[in-house]
Design an enzyme around this catalytic site. Structure first.
Site, PDB file in Angstrom:
ATOM      1  N   THR A 139     -70.836  27.564  47.044  1.00 22.29           N
ATOM      2  CA  THR A 139     -69.375  27.537  47.087  1.00 22.29           C
ATOM      3  C   THR A 139     -68.913  26.468  48.065  1.00 22.29           C
ATOM      4  O   THR A 139     -69.623  26.101  49.004  1.00 22.29           O
ATOM      5  CB  THR A 139     -68.799  28.888  47.538  1.00 22.29           C
ATOM      6  OG1 THR A 139     -69.154  29.118  48.915  1.00 22.29           O
ATOM      7  CG2 THR A 139     -69.326  30.032  46.684  1.00 22.29           C
ATOM      8  N   GLU A 140     -67.699  25.984  47.851  1.00 22.43           N
ATOM      9  CA  GLU A 140     -67.045  25.075  48.792  1.00 22.43           C
ATOM     10  C   GLU A 140     -65.564  25.441  48.862  1.00 22.43           C
ATOM     11  O   GLU A 140     -64.884  25.493  47.837  1.00 22.43           O
ATOM     12  CB  GLU A 140     -67.192  23.614  48.357  1.00 22.43           C
ATOM     13  CG  GLU A 140     -68.593  23.058  48.390  1.00 22.43           C
ATOM     14  CD  GLU A 140     -69.101  22.749  49.789  1.00 22.43           C
ATOM     15  OE1 GLU A 140     -68.323  22.879  50.760  1.00 22.43           O
ATOM     16  OE2 GLU A 140     -70.277  22.380  49.912  1.00 22.43           O
ATOM     17  N   VAL A 141     -65.088  25.691  50.067  1.00 21.51           N
ATOM     18  CA  VAL A 141     -63.649  25.852  50.270  1.00 21.51           C
ATOM     19  C   VAL A 141     -63.180  24.764  51.234  1.00 21.51           C
ATOM     20  O   VAL A 141     -63.989  24.146  51.934  1.00 21.51           O
ATOM     21  CB  VAL A 141     -63.280  27.257  50.819  1.00 21.51           C
ATOM     22  CG1 VAL A 141     -63.768  28.335  49.877  1.00 21.51           C
ATOM     23  CG2 VAL A 141     -63.859  27.469  52.215  1.00 21.51           C
ATOM     24  N   THR A 154     -65.906  22.603  53.208  1.00 17.82           N
ATOM     25  CA  THR A 154     -65.757  21.199  53.586  1.00 17.82           C
ATOM     26  C   THR A 154     -64.513  21.076  54.452  1.00 17.82           C
ATOM     27  O   THR A 154     -63.446  21.552  54.074  1.00 17.82           O
ATOM     28  CB  THR A 154     -65.606  20.311  52.344  1.00 17.82           C
ATOM     29  OG1 THR A 154     -66.712  20.516  51.472  1.00 17.82           O
ATOM     30  CG2 THR A 154     -65.556  18.842  52.729  1.00 17.82           C
ATOM     31  N   TYR A 192     -64.200  24.855  45.075  1.00 16.07           N
ATOM     32  CA  TYR A 192     -64.998  24.405  43.941  1.00 16.07           C
ATOM     33  C   TYR A 192     -66.433  24.889  44.111  1.00 16.07           C
ATOM     34  O   TYR A 192     -66.805  25.459  45.152  1.00 16.07           O
ATOM     35  CB  TYR A 192     -64.938  22.890  43.761  1.00 16.07           C
ATOM     36  CG  TYR A 192     -65.575  22.051  44.841  1.00 16.07           C
ATOM     37  CD1 TYR A 192     -66.863  21.544  44.690  1.00 16.07           C
ATOM     38  CD2 TYR A 192     -64.881  21.739  46.003  1.00 16.07           C
ATOM     39  CE1 TYR A 192     -67.440  20.753  45.678  1.00 16.07           C
ATOM     40  CE2 TYR A 192     -65.445  20.950  46.987  1.00 16.07           C
ATOM     41  CZ  TYR A 192     -66.725  20.465  46.825  1.00 16.07           C
ATOM     42  OH  TYR A 192     -67.299  19.685  47.803  1.00 16.07           O
TER      43      TYR A 192
END
Length: 308
Positions: free
Chosen positions: A273-275, A175, A205
Site C-alpha cells: 500500500t501507499e498513502v 510516501t 495507491y
C-alpha cells in the site's frame, strides 16, 4: 514535484564510501519514541494473539527488540497471512495502521486465517524518521538471501520459522514530501546515480507484483479504500511514480527482483500500500484508516475467493 539538486554529503558522481556513510549516520537524531508510540500499545492487542520477539537490532545507537504477533489458535489447515508495517521506519501510517489492524480488527479474521503481524520492522528508522537503517541500507530493497539489512533478515527468519507458506502478504507503506526533499537526493548521492522520478501521487495507491499479479484483489482493495480516502489519479502519461498503471490506482513492480518486502515469499496474494499523508485532503487518522481498510478488504476478498 520540483526536482531537488545536490546533497550535503559527498561529491557529485562519486558513490559514498564508509566516510560518507558515517557522516550521514552521525547526523541522524532521535525524533520520537519506539517504546512510547509502538511497544506501549501492545497491551491493547487481543488475547487471540501472542507477542513474539523475533530478533533484536544491535546498533551503536542502541538495541531495538523486534516484535511480531502470531495467532494463538495456530492451525496447519488454515491459510496464513502476513501484515507488515514500518519496513521504511519513517512511514508512520504503515506502523500505526498495522497496530490498529492488530488491535481493532485482526481477531475478527482469526477463525479463518493464521495471522502474523510485524508492526514495526525498522524501529531505528521509526525513531529517527528515516527510510534507511543506520548503515545507509534500505531494508525494502534487501529482502533476499544473505541480506545486508538486519531488519530484513530477522523478519524473513521469523516467517520461515512458522513452517507454513503464506497465502497473502500485505505490506503497509506511505510516501511523504520528504521523499523529494531528503530521501531521493540522499539516494542519488549515495549511489552517484541521477534520479529522474520526482513524482509523488496525491492519494492512495497499490503496488502489485508483475510476476504474480492479483488484479481482482487489487481492484477490491481500491474500491473499499476509496470509501475511506481518495485514490491517486494517474498523471498525464497514465503513470504513477513513473510506472504505467495496470488499473485505477494500481501499478506493478517485479517485487522479488527488487528485493521488496512483499516479494520475499511465494504468497499467492501480495501487495504494497501507499498513502500520501501530506495531501491537504487527509489527516493522520484518515491515513491509518486507509491502511486498515486495505488489509481488511484484502482478507475479505481472499476469504470469499478461497474459503467460500
Amino acid at each position: 514535484m520540483t526536482e531537488q539538486q545536490g546533497y550535503w554529503i559527498g561529491e557529485a558522481g562519486i558513490p559514498w564510501g564508509e566516510a560518507e556513510k558515517l557522516k550521514w549516520r552521525g547526523a541522524q537524531q532521535k525524533k520520537r519514541s519506539y517504546e512510547q508510540e509502538v511497544l506501549s500499545k501492545f497491551s491493547q492487542v487481543s488475547e487471540s494473539f501472542e507477542a513474539q520477539q523475533y530478533g533484536e537490532l544491535n546498533y551503536a545507537e542502541g538495541q531495538y527488540p523486534l516484535y511480531g504477533f502470531k495467532s494463538r489458535d495456530w492451525d496447519q489447515a488454515k491459510p496464513t497471512i502476513l501484515v507488515t508495517g514500518g519496513v521504511h521506519g519513517y512511514e508512520t501510517s504503515g506502523v500505526q495502521g498495522a497496530l490498529r489492524f492488530l488491535i481493532a480488527k485482526a481477531a475478527e479474521y482469526s477463525q479463518d486465517f493464521n495471522i502474523l503481524v510485524a508492526p514495526c520492522v525498522s524501529p531505528w528508522g521509526y525513531e529517527t524518521i528515516n527510510r534507511w537503517n543506520p548503515e545507509a541500507i534500505d531494508p525494502n530493497r534487501s529482502f533476499y538471501g544473505d541480506s545486508p539489512a538486519q531488519e530484513s533478515r530477522a523478519l524473513m527468519q521469523w516467517v520461515a520459522s512458522c513452517n507454513l507458506p503464506l497465502m497473502a502478504h500485505i505490506d503497509l507503506h506511505e510516501t511523504t514530501d520528504t521523499d523529494n526533499s531528503e530521501f531521493r537526493p540522499a539516494l542519488a548521492a549515495r549511489d552517484a546515480k541521477v534520479q529522474t522520478n520526482w513524482n509523488i501521487p496525491d492519494g492512495f495507491y497499490l503496488v502489485g507484483d508483475s510476476e504474480n499479479p492479483s488484479d481482482e484483489m487489487q481492484a477490491a482493495i481500491i474500491k473499499s479504500v476509496g470509501e475511506v480516502t481518495h485514490i491517486a489519479p494517474a498523471d498525464e502519461q497514465g503513470r504513477l511514480i513513473g510506472e504505467p498503471i495496470t488499473q485505477f490506482g494500481v501499478i506493478n513492480y517485479a517485487t522479488k527482483a527488487l528485493g521488496l518486502c512483499c516479494g520475499f515469499s511465494d504468497a499467492r496474494y501480495n501487495t504494497t500500500t501507499e498513502v500520501y499523508p501530506d495531501s491537504p485532503l487527509v489527516d493522520d487518522e484518515n491515513c491509518i484508516q486507509a491502511q486498515v481498510m486495505a488489509v481488511t478488504s484484502a482478507l475479505d476478498y481472499i476469504r470469499s475467493k478461497e474459503l467460500s
